[in-house]
Motif scaffolding. Sequence first.
Motif, PDB file in Angstrom:
ATOM      1  N   MET A   1      45.886  78.248  35.420  1.00  0.00           N
ATOM      2  CA  MET A   1      47.119  78.309  35.317  1.00  0.00           C
ATOM      3  C   MET A   1      47.881  76.696  35.480  1.00  0.00           C
ATOM      4  SD  MET A   1      50.464  79.948  37.240  1.00  0.00           S
ATOM      5  CE  MET A   1      51.945  79.572  36.790  1.00  0.00           C
ATOM      6  N   ARG A   2      48.503  76.269  34.335  1.00  0.00           N
ATOM      7  CA  ARG A   2      48.894  74.766  34.304  1.00  0.00           C
ATOM      8  C   ARG A   2      50.125  74.551  35.475  1.00  0.00           C
ATOM      9  NH1 ARG A   2      47.162  71.671  30.151  1.00  0.00           N
ATOM     10  NH2 ARG A   2      48.524  70.019  31.049  1.00  0.00           N
ATOM     11  N   ASN A   3      50.061  73.616  35.874  1.00  0.00           N
ATOM     12  CA  ASN A   3      51.279  73.238  36.868  1.00  0.00           C
ATOM     13  C   ASN A   3      52.184  72.448  35.994  1.00  0.00           C
ATOM     14  OD1 ASN A   3      52.802  71.780  38.765  1.00  0.00           O
ATOM     15  ND2 ASN A   3      51.201  71.188  39.861  1.00  0.00           N
ATOM     16  N   GLN A   4      53.356  73.341  35.769  1.00  0.00           N
ATOM     17  CA  GLN A   4      54.481  73.143  34.897  1.00  0.00           C
ATOM     18  C   GLN A   4      55.076  71.657  35.600  1.00  0.00           C
ATOM     19  OE1 GLN A   4      57.899  75.550  34.266  1.00  0.00           O
ATOM     20  NE2 GLN A   4      57.328  75.532  32.556  1.00  0.00           N
ATOM     21  N   VAL A   5      55.159  71.608  36.937  1.00  0.00           N
ATOM     22  CA  VAL A   5      56.085  70.204  37.345  1.00  0.00           C
ATOM     23  C   VAL A   5      55.125  69.021  37.076  1.00  0.00           C
ATOM     24  CG1 VAL A   5      56.746  69.373  39.540  1.00  0.00           C
ATOM     25  CG2 VAL A   5      57.087  71.915  39.271  1.00  0.00           C
ATOM     26  N   LEU A   6      53.699  69.202  37.287  1.00  0.00           N
ATOM     27  CA  LEU A   6      53.136  67.963  37.024  1.00  0.00           C
ATOM     28  C   LEU A   6      53.023  67.660  35.312  1.00  0.00           C
ATOM     29  CD1 LEU A   6      50.932  65.977  38.120  1.00  0.00           C
ATOM     30  CD2 LEU A   6      49.197  67.703  37.747  1.00  0.00           C
ATOM     31  N   ASP A   7      53.331  68.839  34.542  1.00  0.00           N
ATOM     32  CA  ASP A   7      53.333  68.293  33.291  1.00  0.00           C
ATOM     33  C   ASP A   7      54.574  67.593  33.072  1.00  0.00           C
ATOM     34  OD1 ASP A   7      50.994  69.369  32.488  1.00  0.00           O
ATOM     35  OD2 ASP A   7      51.735  71.402  32.110  1.00  0.00           O
ATOM     36  N   SER A   8      55.599  68.055  33.700  1.00  0.00           N
ATOM     37  CA  SER A   8      56.867  67.568  33.560  1.00  0.00           C
ATOM     38  C   SER A   8      56.987  66.065  34.040  1.00  0.00           C
ATOM     39  CB  SER A   8      57.987  68.330  34.428  1.00  0.00           C
ATOM     40  OG  SER A   8      58.329  69.566  33.618  1.00  0.00           O
ATOM     41  N   ALA A   9      56.168  65.821  35.069  1.00  0.00           N
ATOM     42  CA  ALA A   9      56.004  64.469  35.667  1.00  0.00           C
ATOM     43  C   ALA A   9      55.493  63.333  34.984  1.00  0.00           C
ATOM     44  CB  ALA A   9      55.235  64.592  37.126  1.00  0.00           C
ATOM     45  N   LYS A  10      54.452  64.134  34.041  1.00  0.00           N
ATOM     46  CA  LYS A  10      53.437  63.541  32.919  1.00  0.00           C
ATOM     47  C   LYS A  10      54.530  62.898  31.808  1.00  0.00           C
ATOM     48  CE  LYS A  10      49.697  65.085  31.781  1.00  0.00           C
ATOM     49  NZ  LYS A  10      48.786  66.263  31.207  1.00  0.00           N
ATOM     50  N   ALA A  11      55.332  63.776  31.621  1.00  0.00           N
ATOM     51  CA  ALA A  11      56.462  63.255  30.499  1.00  0.00           C
ATOM     52  C   ALA A  11      57.366  62.419  31.108  1.00  0.00           C
ATOM     53  CB  ALA A  11      57.205  64.538  30.094  1.00  0.00           C
ATOM     54  N   ALA A  12      57.667  62.489  32.307  1.00  0.00           N
ATOM     55  CA  ALA A  12      58.625  61.428  32.809  1.00  0.00           C
ATOM     56  C   ALA A  12      57.972  59.957  32.871  1.00  0.00           C
ATOM     57  CB  ALA A  12      59.316  61.828  34.170  1.00  0.00           C
ATOM     58  N   ALA A  13      56.744  60.013  33.429  1.00  0.00           N
ATOM     59  CA  ALA A  13      55.801  58.862  33.386  1.00  0.00           C
ATOM     60  C   ALA A  13      55.764  58.170  31.927  1.00  0.00           C
ATOM     61  CB  ALA A  13      54.527  59.298  33.994  1.00  0.00           C
ATOM     62  N   ALA A  14      55.290  59.154  30.894  1.00  0.00           N
ATOM     63  CA  ALA A  14      55.228  58.657  29.614  1.00  0.00           C
ATOM     64  C   ALA A  14      56.472  57.859  29.123  1.00  0.00           C
ATOM     65  CB  ALA A  14      54.942  59.820  28.705  1.00  0.00           C
ATOM     66  N   TYR A  15      57.589  58.505  29.242  1.00  0.00           N
ATOM     67  CA  TYR A  15      58.826  57.730  29.010  1.00  0.00           C
ATOM     68  C   TYR A  15      59.142  56.435  29.626  1.00  0.00           C
ATOM     69  CZ  TYR A  15      59.863  62.118  26.312  1.00  0.00           C
ATOM     70  OH  TYR A  15      59.931  62.983  25.180  1.00  0.00           O
ATOM     71  N   SER A  16      58.549  56.596  31.023  1.00  0.00           N
ATOM     72  CA  SER A  16      58.661  55.545  31.836  1.00  0.00           C
ATOM     73  C   SER A  16      57.922  54.166  31.090  1.00  0.00           C
ATOM     74  CB  SER A  16      58.360  55.618  33.170  1.00  0.00           C
ATOM     75  OG  SER A  16      59.117  56.193  33.807  1.00  0.00           O
ATOM     76  N   VAL A  17      56.867  54.487  30.583  1.00  0.00           N
ATOM     77  CA  VAL A  17      55.939  53.614  29.887  1.00  0.00           C
ATOM     78  C   VAL A  17      56.369  53.029  28.663  1.00  0.00           C
ATOM     79  CG1 VAL A  17      53.805  53.410  28.638  1.00  0.00           C
ATOM     80  CG2 VAL A  17      53.586  54.621  30.693  1.00  0.00           C
ATOM     81  N   VAL A  18      57.318  53.885  27.744  1.00  0.00           N
ATOM     82  CA  VAL A  18      58.168  53.322  26.580  1.00  0.00           C
ATOM     83  C   VAL A  18      59.067  52.329  27.316  1.00  0.00           C
ATOM     84  CG1 VAL A  18      59.700  53.983  25.078  1.00  0.00           C
ATOM     85  CG2 VAL A  18      57.844  55.645  25.735  1.00  0.00           C
ATOM     86  N   LEU A  19      59.669  52.623  28.307  1.00  0.00           N
ATOM     87  CA  LEU A  19      60.556  51.982  28.786  1.00  0.00           C
ATOM     88  C   LEU A  19      60.316  50.504  29.481  1.00  0.00           C
ATOM     89  CD1 LEU A  19      63.294  54.343  30.570  1.00  0.00           C
ATOM     90  CD2 LEU A  19      63.217  53.273  28.161  1.00  0.00           C
TER      91      LEU A  19
ATOM     92  N   LEU B   1      51.979  63.403  44.385  1.00  0.00           N
ATOM     93  CA  LEU B   1      51.941  64.407  45.438  1.00  0.00           C
ATOM     94  C   LEU B   1      52.982  65.578  45.488  1.00  0.00           C
ATOM     95  CD1 LEU B   1      50.751  62.066  48.426  1.00  0.00           C
ATOM     96  CD2 LEU B   1      49.364  63.806  47.289  1.00  0.00           C
ATOM     97  N   PHE B   2      54.208  64.969  45.294  1.00  0.00           N
ATOM     98  CA  PHE B   2      55.145  66.058  45.190  1.00  0.00           C
ATOM     99  C   PHE B   2      54.839  67.088  43.825  1.00  0.00           C
ATOM    100  CE2 PHE B   2      59.140  67.455  42.934  1.00  0.00           C
ATOM    101  CZ  PHE B   2      59.811  68.125  44.017  1.00  0.00           C
ATOM    102  N   ALA B   3      54.582  66.503  42.554  1.00  0.00           N
ATOM    103  CA  ALA B   3      54.271  67.376  41.374  1.00  0.00           C
ATOM    104  C   ALA B   3      52.959  67.975  41.882  1.00  0.00           C
ATOM    105  CB  ALA B   3      54.094  66.301  40.476  1.00  0.00           C
ATOM    106  N   VAL B   4      51.876  67.572  42.280  1.00  0.00           N
ATOM    107  CA  VAL B   4      50.743  68.589  42.421  1.00  0.00           C
ATOM    108  C   VAL B   4      51.028  69.581  43.462  1.00  0.00           C
ATOM    109  CG1 VAL B   4      48.562  68.311  43.629  1.00  0.00           C
ATOM    110  CG2 VAL B   4      48.996  66.583  41.970  1.00  0.00           C
TER     111      VAL B   4
ATOM    112  N   GLY C   1      52.369  76.362  40.752  1.00  0.00           N
ATOM    113  CA  GLY C   1      52.848  77.697  40.696  1.00  0.00           C
ATOM    114  C   GLY C   1      54.431  77.769  40.689  1.00  0.00           C
ATOM    115  N   LYS C   2      55.052  76.765  40.689  1.00  0.00           N
ATOM    116  CA  LYS C   2      56.632  76.885  40.673  1.00  0.00           C
ATOM    117  C   LYS C   2      56.928  76.232  39.132  1.00  0.00           C
ATOM    118  CE  LYS C   2      57.175  76.018  45.547  1.00  0.00           C
ATOM    119  NZ  LYS C   2      57.661  74.918  46.574  1.00  0.00           N
ATOM    120  N   LYS C   3      58.164  76.544  39.033  1.00  0.00           N
ATOM    121  CA  LYS C   3      58.537  76.081  37.481  1.00  0.00           C
ATOM    122  C   LYS C   3      59.327  74.915  37.517  1.00  0.00           C
ATOM    123  CE  LYS C   3      59.600  81.026  35.617  1.00  0.00           C
ATOM    124  NZ  LYS C   3      60.479  81.624  34.887  1.00  0.00           N
ATOM    125  N   GLY C   4      58.954  74.051  36.575  1.00  0.00           N
ATOM    126  CA  GLY C   4      59.619  72.869  36.300  1.00  0.00           C
ATOM    127  C   GLY C   4      60.580  72.887  35.034  1.00  0.00           C
TER     128      GLY C   4
END
Length: 332
Positions: free
Chosen positions: A1-19, A249-252, A256-259
Motif C-alpha cells: 500500500m502506497r503512503n499517500q502522505v509521503l507521495d504528497s510530500a514528494k510533490a511538495a518537494a518537487a515544487y520546491s525544486v522548481v522554486l 519522518l513526519f511523512a513516513v 496508512g493515513k490519508k493525505g
Amino acid sequence: MRNQVLDSAKAAAAYSVVLLHIRFPGETGNVINAAARFAVPFFFLISGYFCYRESREAVLKRMPGKVKHILYLAFLALPFYIVWECIQKGIEGESVGDWLKNLLVPHNIEDFVKYNSTTPVKPHLWFLFALLYCYLLFWAVEKLRLHKIAYALIPVLLFCNFWMDGRSGEAGNTYRIMEFRNYLFTGFPFFMLGHFIHKEKGKLQKRVPSAVWAVLIAAGAGLSIAEYFLLGRRELFAGSVILSVSFFLFAVFQEGKKGPEVLGWIGAKYTFAIYVLHMAVGDIWKDLALLVHGQESNLYLWTRPVMVCILTTLLAAVLNSAKGRIVKFSEK
C-alpha cells in the motif's frame, strides 16, 4: 500500500525544486529559496530509505536494477537538454557549434565525472548523476558490510559540506559549489541517513510523536530563513537538514493515513517529470515573455514560478498519458 502522505510530500518537494530555479523576484524570492533548500536532501533521503531491506541478499539482488534504472533516466535527460540547449542557442542567435565544443573541454568533462557537474548543459541534472554515484557507493557498502562506517560518515561529510560552503564565499578561497554539492558531500550523507531511518523506523516511531516532527518542520523552515539573513545565500543551511529530515519522518510515519489526494497523485506519478522538465518549461515561458516584450513586467516575474509549476505538471500528465497509450498499443 502506497503512503499517500509521503507521495504528497514528494510533490511538495518537487515544487520546491522548481522554486529553487524559477524564483520569485526580490527578497521574497530569496526567502522562499532559502526555505526550499530542503528539497534535494529530501529526495536523497527517500532513495536511501527505499534501498533498505532486512535481507542482504535481497538488497544485492535489487541494486543492479536500480543502477540501470537511474542510468536510463540520467542518460535520457542529458541528451534531451543538450538538444534543448542547441535550440535555445539558435533562438538567441549564439553559435551552437561553439557551445557543443565547450561541452567537450577537458575541465568540463573532469567536473562532470568528479563532481556530477552538469552546469554547462543544465545545472539541475547533477542530482541524477549524484544519485547514480550514491547507488554505486551503497552497493559497495552492502557488499563489504560497511554500514557502521557509512553511518558514522554522515555527520563528517555534512560538516565538510558546511565548511566548504562557508569558505567558498570568503575572499581568496577557491571552493566551487560543485565541490561540495555533489554525490559525496550532499548526496551520500542524506542517502545513508534515509537508509538508517528505515532500519530504525520502529524505534523512532515509538519514541517521537508526529507532533514533534511537525514542530521541527516549522523550526527548520524558520531557521533556514534566519540563516539566510545572517549568513547570506548558501547551498545548504542547518535548517535545511532539520526541515528535510523532520518532513521526511513526519511523512513516513503517516503510513496508512490519508493525505491531500491531488498532491498524492502528483507525487506518485509526476515527481521525476517535474524535476527534469521544469527548466525547459521555464525557458519556454521566458521565450514567450521575450516575444511580447513582457520579461520585465511585475506580472510576469510574480506569476512565472506558479505558471511553471502548473504547466510542468500538465506536461507531465500528458507525457504519462501518452506513455500509457503507447504501452497499451504495443501490447496488442
